[in-house]
Motif scaffolding. Structure first.
Motif, PDB file in Angstrom:
ATOM      1  N   TYR A 161       0.832  -1.202   0.000  1.00  0.00           N
ATOM      2  CA  TYR A 161       0.000   0.000   0.000  1.00  0.00           C
ATOM      3  C   TYR A 161       0.867   1.253   0.000  1.00  0.00           C
ATOM      4  O   TYR A 161       0.570   2.232  -0.690  1.00  0.00           O
ATOM      5  CB  TYR A 161      -0.934  -0.007   1.215  1.00  0.00           C
ATOM      6  N   GLY A 190       2.303   1.841  -3.450  1.00  0.00           N
ATOM      7  CA  GLY A 190       1.270   2.476  -4.280  1.00  0.00           C
ATOM      8  C   GLY A 190       1.106   3.944  -3.929  1.00  0.00           C
ATOM      9  O   GLY A 190       0.956   4.795  -4.814  1.00  0.00           O
ATOM     10  N   GLY A 226       1.470   7.140  -6.400  1.00  0.00           N
ATOM     11  CA  GLY A 226       0.414   8.144  -6.526  1.00  0.00           C
ATOM     12  C   GLY A 226       0.893   9.537  -6.182  1.00  0.00           C
ATOM     13  O   GLY A 226       0.601  10.503  -6.899  1.00  0.00           O
ATOM     14  N   PRO A 248      -8.248   3.657  -9.892  1.00  0.00           N
ATOM     15  CA  PRO A 248      -7.495   2.612  -9.179  1.00  0.00           C
ATOM     16  C   PRO A 248      -8.144   2.196  -7.869  1.00  0.00           C
ATOM     17  O   PRO A 248      -8.016   1.045  -7.448  1.00  0.00           O
ATOM     18  CB  PRO A 248      -6.115   3.237  -8.952  1.00  0.00           C
ATOM     19  N   LEU A 291     -10.877  -0.253  -8.789  1.00  0.00           N
ATOM     20  CA  LEU A 291     -10.229  -1.475  -9.255  1.00  0.00           C
ATOM     21  C   LEU A 291      -9.668  -2.271  -8.077  1.00  0.00           C
ATOM     22  O   LEU A 291      -9.808  -3.494  -7.999  1.00  0.00           O
ATOM     23  CB  LEU A 291      -9.120  -1.124 -10.247  1.00  0.00           C
ATOM     24  N   GLY A 292      -9.035  -1.554  -7.141  1.00  0.00           N
ATOM     25  CA  GLY A 292      -8.487  -2.209  -5.949  1.00  0.00           C
ATOM     26  C   GLY A 292      -9.562  -2.842  -5.096  1.00  0.00           C
ATOM     27  O   GLY A 292      -9.411  -3.973  -4.615  1.00  0.00           O
ATOM     28  N   ALA A 325      -2.455  -6.942  -5.334  1.00  0.00           N
ATOM     29  CA  ALA A 325      -2.682  -5.987  -6.423  1.00  0.00           C
ATOM     30  C   ALA A 325      -3.703  -4.920  -6.018  1.00  0.00           C
ATOM     31  O   ALA A 325      -3.536  -3.733  -6.317  1.00  0.00           O
ATOM     32  CB  ALA A 325      -3.150  -6.723  -7.677  1.00  0.00           C
ATOM     33  N   GLY A 326      -4.752  -5.350  -5.308  1.00  0.00           N
ATOM     34  CA  GLY A 326      -5.778  -4.409  -4.861  1.00  0.00           C
ATOM     35  C   GLY A 326      -5.236  -3.379  -3.899  1.00  0.00           C
ATOM     36  O   GLY A 326      -5.573  -2.190  -3.974  1.00  0.00           O
ATOM     37  N   PHE A 342      -3.218  -0.775  -5.936  1.00  0.00           N
ATOM     38  CA  PHE A 342      -4.076   0.207  -6.602  1.00  0.00           C
ATOM     39  C   PHE A 342      -4.711   1.173  -5.597  1.00  0.00           C
ATOM     40  O   PHE A 342      -4.820   2.376  -5.876  1.00  0.00           O
ATOM     41  CB  PHE A 342      -5.162  -0.504  -7.407  1.00  0.00           C
ATOM     42  N   SER A 343      -5.106   0.655  -4.438  1.00  0.00           N
ATOM     43  CA  SER A 343      -5.682   1.522  -3.410  1.00  0.00           C
ATOM     44  C   SER A 343      -4.650   2.523  -2.906  1.00  0.00           C
ATOM     45  O   SER A 343      -4.973   3.675  -2.606  1.00  0.00           O
ATOM     46  CB  SER A 343      -6.210   0.691  -2.241  1.00  0.00           C
ATOM     47  N   VAL A 382      -2.182   3.767  -4.679  1.00  0.00           N
ATOM     48  CA  VAL A 382      -2.040   4.800  -5.718  1.00  0.00           C
ATOM     49  C   VAL A 382      -3.115   5.866  -5.538  1.00  0.00           C
ATOM     50  O   VAL A 382      -2.840   7.074  -5.587  1.00  0.00           O
ATOM     51  CB  VAL A 382      -2.139   4.174  -7.126  1.00  0.00           C
ATOM     52  N   CYS A 383      -4.349   5.428  -5.306  1.00  0.00           N
ATOM     53  CA  CYS A 383      -5.442   6.377  -5.073  1.00  0.00           C
ATOM     54  C   CYS A 383      -5.183   7.224  -3.834  1.00  0.00           C
ATOM     55  O   CYS A 383      -5.350   8.436  -3.852  1.00  0.00           O
ATOM     56  CB  CYS A 383      -6.759   5.627  -4.921  1.00  0.00           C
TER      57      CYS A 383
END
Length: 207
Positions: free
Chosen positions: A54, A57, A61, A84, A87-88, A106-107, A110-111, A113-114
């Motif tokens: 996390y 990511g 971001g 993202p 998606l996460g 992966a989730g 992406f989280s 990045v957000c």
């Protein structure tokens, strides 16, 4: 922007509650795939990836926040940050159904990045839109929202709510709720006056 900060606080705290269930899920999935139970070191390694990725990511971001906020504007960048996040949430929510702990990793990426993107752009957007006499008050909404998100994350993780083995995928996907709120409300807000004037040369729109 506030919901983006809330999402960040929620995602930071929510992973702690189902730790034992996720580790058990990793063990069961590994056994089904390879026919042997993973060692404690492998379980610890996978769990470490889930928790720490996390932050990676978030770094990605945060690093892209400056470029994207100039390229697309503050408001559009915060809307893009929801992609993202959704998606996460989908990856983590469907991970048990698909029998893949890699989807949780992966989730979380992406989280992150957000979270990194929304946190930085929210402070920019809120500070640039706020009247001068309210700028200080508006600036602290980020930290207040993070604290609120953490509180809600811990509350949802209680065994009386979603912190049970049958519901941990729902708990991990709960961060989709503030994202959907932002998607529905943010389009009705104006863009940053500073962005309109300096980056878009739109003096009339700025005024």
């Amino acid at each position: 922007g506030i919901t983006g900060a809330f999402h960040y606080g929620l995602q930071v705290s929510i992973i702690n509650s189902p730790a034992e269930y996720i580790q058990s899920f990793i063990r069961e999935t590994w056994l089904k795939r390879y026919g042997s139970s993973p060692s404690a070191e492998v379980i610890t390694l996978m769990w470490s990836f889930i928790v720490s990725i996390y932050s990676i990511g978030g770094l990605l971001g945060s690093s892209s926040a400056g470029y994207l906020s100039v390229r697309f504007g503050r408001k559009k960048t915060m809307l893009l940050a929801n992609i993202p996040a959704l998606l996460g949430a989908a990856l983590m929510g469907l991970s048990r159904l698909c029998g893949s702990f890699e989807m949780i990793i992966a989730g979380r990426l992406f989280s992150g990045v957000c979270g990194g993107l929304a946190q930085n752009v929210h402070i920019m957007y809120a500070g640039e839109c706020a009247p001068r006499n309210l700028r200080g008050l508006i600036a602290i909404t980020a930290s207040t929202s993070i604290a609120a998100g953490k509180f809600v994350g811990f509350a949802l993780g209680l065994r009386e709510v979603l912190g049970v083995e049958a519901l941990w995928p729902v708990l991990l996907a709960a961060n989709a709720v503030p994202v959907l709120v932002q998607l529905l409300t943010l389009p009705f807000f104006p863009d940053s006056p500073r962005y309109l004037l300096i980056d878009q040369k739109d003096k009339e729109g700025c005024i």
